[in-house]
Design an enzyme around this catalytic site. Structure first.
Site, mmCIF file in Angstrom:
data_model
loop_
_atom_site.group_PDB
_atom_site.id
_atom_site.type_symbol
_atom_site.label_atom_id
_atom_site.label_comp_id
_atom_site.label_asym_id
_atom_site.label_seq_id
_atom_site.Cartn_x
_atom_site.Cartn_y
_atom_site.Cartn_z
ATOM 1 N N ASP A 128 0.848 -1.196 0.000
ATOM 2 C CA ASP A 128 0.000 0.000 0.000
ATOM 3 C C ASP A 128 0.884 1.247 0.000
ATOM 4 O O ASP A 128 1.804 1.355 0.806
ATOM 5 C CB ASP A 128 -0.906 -0.013 1.232
ATOM 6 C CG ASP A 128 -2.036 0.989 1.114
ATOM 7 O OD1 ASP A 128 -2.389 1.367 -0.021
ATOM 8 O OD2 ASP A 128 -2.581 1.395 2.158
ATOM 9 N N HIS A 135 -3.991 13.994 0.674
ATOM 10 C CA HIS A 135 -4.190 13.099 1.825
ATOM 11 C C HIS A 135 -2.996 13.183 2.773
ATOM 12 O O HIS A 135 -3.163 13.323 3.987
ATOM 13 C CB HIS A 135 -4.398 11.655 1.362
ATOM 14 C CG HIS A 135 -4.430 10.670 2.493
ATOM 15 N ND1 HIS A 135 -5.465 10.623 3.402
ATOM 16 C CD2 HIS A 135 -3.540 9.717 2.873
ATOM 17 C CE1 HIS A 135 -5.216 9.667 4.295
ATOM 18 N NE2 HIS A 135 -4.053 9.099 4.002
ATOM 19 N N GLU A 201 -10.427 3.796 3.546
ATOM 20 C CA GLU A 201 -9.524 4.550 2.694
ATOM 21 C C GLU A 201 -9.914 4.273 1.248
ATOM 22 O O GLU A 201 -9.964 3.123 0.813
ATOM 23 C CB GLU A 201 -8.058 4.168 2.962
ATOM 24 C CG GLU A 201 -7.611 4.604 4.346
ATOM 25 C CD GLU A 201 -6.108 4.541 4.571
ATOM 26 O OE1 GLU A 201 -5.449 3.715 3.922
ATOM 27 O OE2 GLU A 201 -5.613 5.329 5.405
ATOM 28 N N GLU A 203 -9.116 4.021 -2.381
ATOM 29 C CA GLU A 203 -7.861 3.821 -3.097
ATOM 30 C C GLU A 203 -8.110 3.154 -4.458
ATOM 31 O O GLU A 203 -9.134 2.510 -4.680
ATOM 32 C CB GLU A 203 -6.906 2.931 -2.281
ATOM 33 C CG GLU A 203 -6.660 3.457 -0.871
ATOM 34 C CD GLU A 203 -5.454 2.843 -0.186
ATOM 35 O OE1 GLU A 203 -4.622 2.228 -0.886
ATOM 36 O OE2 GLU A 203 -5.352 2.985 1.051
ATOM 37 N N ASP A 235 -9.210 0.286 1.900
ATOM 38 C CA ASP A 235 -8.197 -0.139 2.860
ATOM 39 C C ASP A 235 -8.669 0.256 4.264
ATOM 40 O O ASP A 235 -8.256 1.269 4.821
ATOM 41 C CB ASP A 235 -6.865 0.544 2.504
ATOM 42 C CG ASP A 235 -5.728 0.067 3.380
ATOM 43 O OD1 ASP A 235 -5.775 -1.077 3.846
ATOM 44 O OD2 ASP A 235 -4.783 0.857 3.590
ATOM 45 N N ARG A 239 -8.117 3.808 13.254
ATOM 46 C CA ARG A 239 -7.209 4.935 13.520
ATOM 47 C C ARG A 239 -6.657 4.928 14.934
ATOM 48 O O ARG A 239 -5.532 5.386 15.168
ATOM 49 C CB ARG A 239 -7.941 6.260 13.256
ATOM 50 C CG ARG A 239 -8.476 6.421 11.850
ATOM 51 C CD ARG A 239 -7.383 6.346 10.806
ATOM 52 N NE ARG A 239 -7.922 6.518 9.456
ATOM 53 C CZ ARG A 239 -7.220 6.313 8.355
ATOM 54 N NH1 ARG A 239 -5.948 5.916 8.426
ATOM 55 N NH2 ARG A 239 -7.773 6.461 7.173
ATOM 56 N N GLN A 242 -4.009 2.257 15.063
ATOM 57 C CA GLN A 242 -2.903 2.737 14.230
ATOM 58 C C GLN A 242 -2.059 3.792 14.961
ATOM 59 O O GLN A 242 -0.833 3.749 14.950
ATOM 60 C CB GLN A 242 -3.485 3.319 12.941
ATOM 61 C CG GLN A 242 -2.455 3.825 11.928
ATOM 62 C CD GLN A 242 -3.118 4.438 10.685
ATOM 63 O OE1 GLN A 242 -4.340 4.434 10.546
ATOM 64 N NE2 GLN A 242 -2.309 4.964 9.785
ATOM 65 N N LYS A 255 -4.355 -1.881 10.308
ATOM 66 C CA LYS A 255 -4.589 -1.955 8.868
ATOM 67 C C LYS A 255 -4.870 -3.363 8.356
ATOM 68 O O LYS A 255 -5.555 -3.533 7.352
ATOM 69 C CB LYS A 255 -3.325 -1.462 8.132
ATOM 70 C CG LYS A 255 -3.019 -0.006 8.331
ATOM 71 C CD LYS A 255 -3.949 0.832 7.505
ATOM 72 C CE LYS A 255 -3.491 2.279 7.470
ATOM 73 N NZ LYS A 255 -4.323 3.055 6.555
ATOM 74 N N THR A 259 -8.910 -5.694 3.888
ATOM 75 C CA THR A 259 -8.787 -4.787 2.744
ATOM 76 C C THR A 259 -9.722 -5.323 1.671
ATOM 77 O O THR A 259 -9.610 -6.488 1.295
ATOM 78 C CB THR A 259 -7.342 -4.769 2.208
ATOM 79 O OG1 THR A 259 -6.438 -4.436 3.270
ATOM 80 C CG2 THR A 259 -7.186 -3.765 1.078
ATOM 81 N N GLU A 375 -10.325 12.387 7.516
ATOM 82 C CA GLU A 375 -10.245 13.725 6.933
ATOM 83 C C GLU A 375 -11.626 14.372 6.822
ATOM 84 O O GLU A 375 -11.777 15.563 7.094
ATOM 85 C CB GLU A 375 -9.619 13.644 5.529
ATOM 86 C CG GLU A 375 -8.174 13.178 5.519
ATOM 87 C CD GLU A 375 -7.758 12.669 4.147
ATOM 88 O OE1 GLU A 375 -7.942 11.464 3.878
ATOM 89 O OE2 GLU A 375 -7.260 13.473 3.338
HETATM 90 MN MN MN Z 1 -4.096 2.673 2.743
#
Ligand code: MN
Length: 437
Positions: A128, A135, A201, A203, A235, A239, A242, A255, A259, A375
């Site tokens: 990844d 971002h 996420e 992606e 993904d 948080r 993480q 993470k 996915t 975000e």
């Molecule tokens: Mn990612």
């Protein structure tokens, strides 16, 4: 190019797309197909009847497998030949072999509604990246302040990390809320429990073709011919897990619990009309020129519209449509797929058929174009309002997230379909650890 099957006029799955996927039907095991409108064309059947020979006449079958790996390994010349042949077999004024054989059509053409989709590849490795400037700037601003938002390396190389291939799942697979260590109070010891800051996420991912031998980097001139095709990637990210765990080695349990990827792999060739220059990587745009191995002469960027929608359990019960919370575009990536692949192998690391590489969260400049709830809610400080009066900062149990993508230019539409997943409560699996509250 008009196919002999009826397609909706606005279908993103016409002959210019022809994405590959792995599907099964009742009583029949998984094999490879291409999507045309709301139909799936069974390539195993076409191969068995000698209508296509991807590996060359007399060589073993590649479409009877429950993955695209064997086809991916053949390389871009074989992909181009199969794509041209399929377009010829499926167009109204093309080769008659399939079009004029009722028996073959009955065996080889399956309604999309009758198929179950599977992971398109056996993914040996998943990497990844972190290639969207906005971002990286947003996350850096939240955690380090606007002056230090981008780390010193960011404009010189595509930052990435090795993800986890075992937990890559196909669209529609439920996601159990992960539990783990968190430290919500910086002055108190860490706690264990279900993640409270579960996120997505948005992606764009690509699958690698033949790849390279260990010790032999892929040069930029070959990178494009090594990319088989693209999927949407969600993904999923915890948080809180993480934030506590990532120092100093980077993402780990926050993470690797899941996915999700979309089931249809859009061929690299289908996106050729949507290549655009992208942000200049030189002094004309105030950017440092990359080192020679990373310079890409042709247009780097892809113009693909991307959408994030949310359906809460309450919305589902009320029969309400999913609510669009963000719209972005793949052109918001600073580092291209080719640059990601070249950088990944520049030290001699070998990429293999079916390896998945994802772009990193794709955020645009406007708040409505951010590709994560981190975000969109600005770290939970700006809750999103939903049409029924509900609000969200991060995901709750029962929430279903839908990422979708489409490239559009005039009458030409290339659809990616969607990748979805629903959050299940942390205690929804049997057994496991007793969870502290
Ligand atoms: Mn990612």
């Amino acid at each position: 190019m008009t196919p002999f099957l009826d397609l909706a006029s606005d279908s993103g799955f016409g002959l210019a797309n022809l994405p590959y996927g792995v599907f099964s039907t009742a009583g029949h095991p998984a094999r490879v197909g291409v999507r045309l409108g709301d139909w799936v064309v069974d390539l195993d059947v076409l191969e068995q009847h000698g209508l296509i020979a991807a590996a060359g006449a007399g060589r073993g079958p590649v479409f009877s497998h429950a993955s695209l790996n064997a086809f991916m390994a053949l390389g871009a010349d074989a992909w181009d030949a199969v794509r041209s042949r399929l377009q010829d077999l499926l167009r109204a004024d093309g080769a008659p072999d399939l079009r004029d054989s009722a028996t073959l059509r009955e065996h080889a053409i399956v309604p999309l509604a009758d198929v179950t989709m599977h992971l398109p590849a056996e993914i040996g490795d998943y990497t990844d990246f972190y290639s969207s400037r906005q971002h990286a700037t947003n996350v850096g601003t939240m955690f380090r302040g606007p002056e230090n938002a981008l780390m010193p390396n960011w404009l010189h190389l595509p930052v990435g990390y090795h993800g986890r291939a075992s937990s890559v799942v196909v669209s529609g697979t439920d996601v159990v809320r992960p539990s783990g260590q968190q430290r919500p109070d910086d002055d108190a010891p860490p706690v264990f429990g279900p993640s409270k800051l579960l996120d997505i996420e948005l992606e764009l991912g690509f699958f690698v073709g033949p790849g390279n031998d260990l010790g032999s980097p892929l040069p930029m001139a070959e990178a494009g011919r090594q990319i088989f095709g693209f999927v949407l990637v969600n993904d999923w990210s915890a948080r809180d897990i993480q934030k506590w765990e990532y120092v100093p080695l980077g993402p780990f349990l926050g993470k690797n619990f899941a996915t999700s990827v979309s089931p249809w792999v859009v061929p690299y060739a289908a996106l050729e009309p949507f290549r655009i220059p992208g942000e200049a990587q030189d002094a004309s745009a105030g950017n440092p020129e990359p080192l020679p191995y990373l310079r890409q002469p042709e247009p780097r960027s892809l113009d693909i519209d991307l959408t994030v929608a949310l359906e809460t359990a309450a919305m589902r019960e009320a029969g309400a449509d999913p609510h669009v919370v963000a719209t972005s575009n793949a052109k918001n990536l600073y580092w291209s797929p080719e640059q990601q692949l070249v950088h990944h192998t520049v030290n001699g690391c070998n990429a293999r058929p079916g390896d998945l590489m994802a772009s990193g969260t794709i955020s645009g400049e406007e708040p409505g174009s951010y590709g994560s709830f981190l975000e969109l809610s600005w770290r939970g400080t700006r809750p999103l309002s939903l049409p029924d009066g509900d609000t969200r900062t991060f995901l709750r149990d029962g929430d279903r997230v839908l990422l979708s993508g489409e490239a559009v230019r005039g009458d030409l539409r290339i659809g990616f379909g969607e990748v979805t997943g629903t959050i299940l409560p942390s205690d929804s699996t049997a057994g496991g650890l007793p969870l502290a509250s």
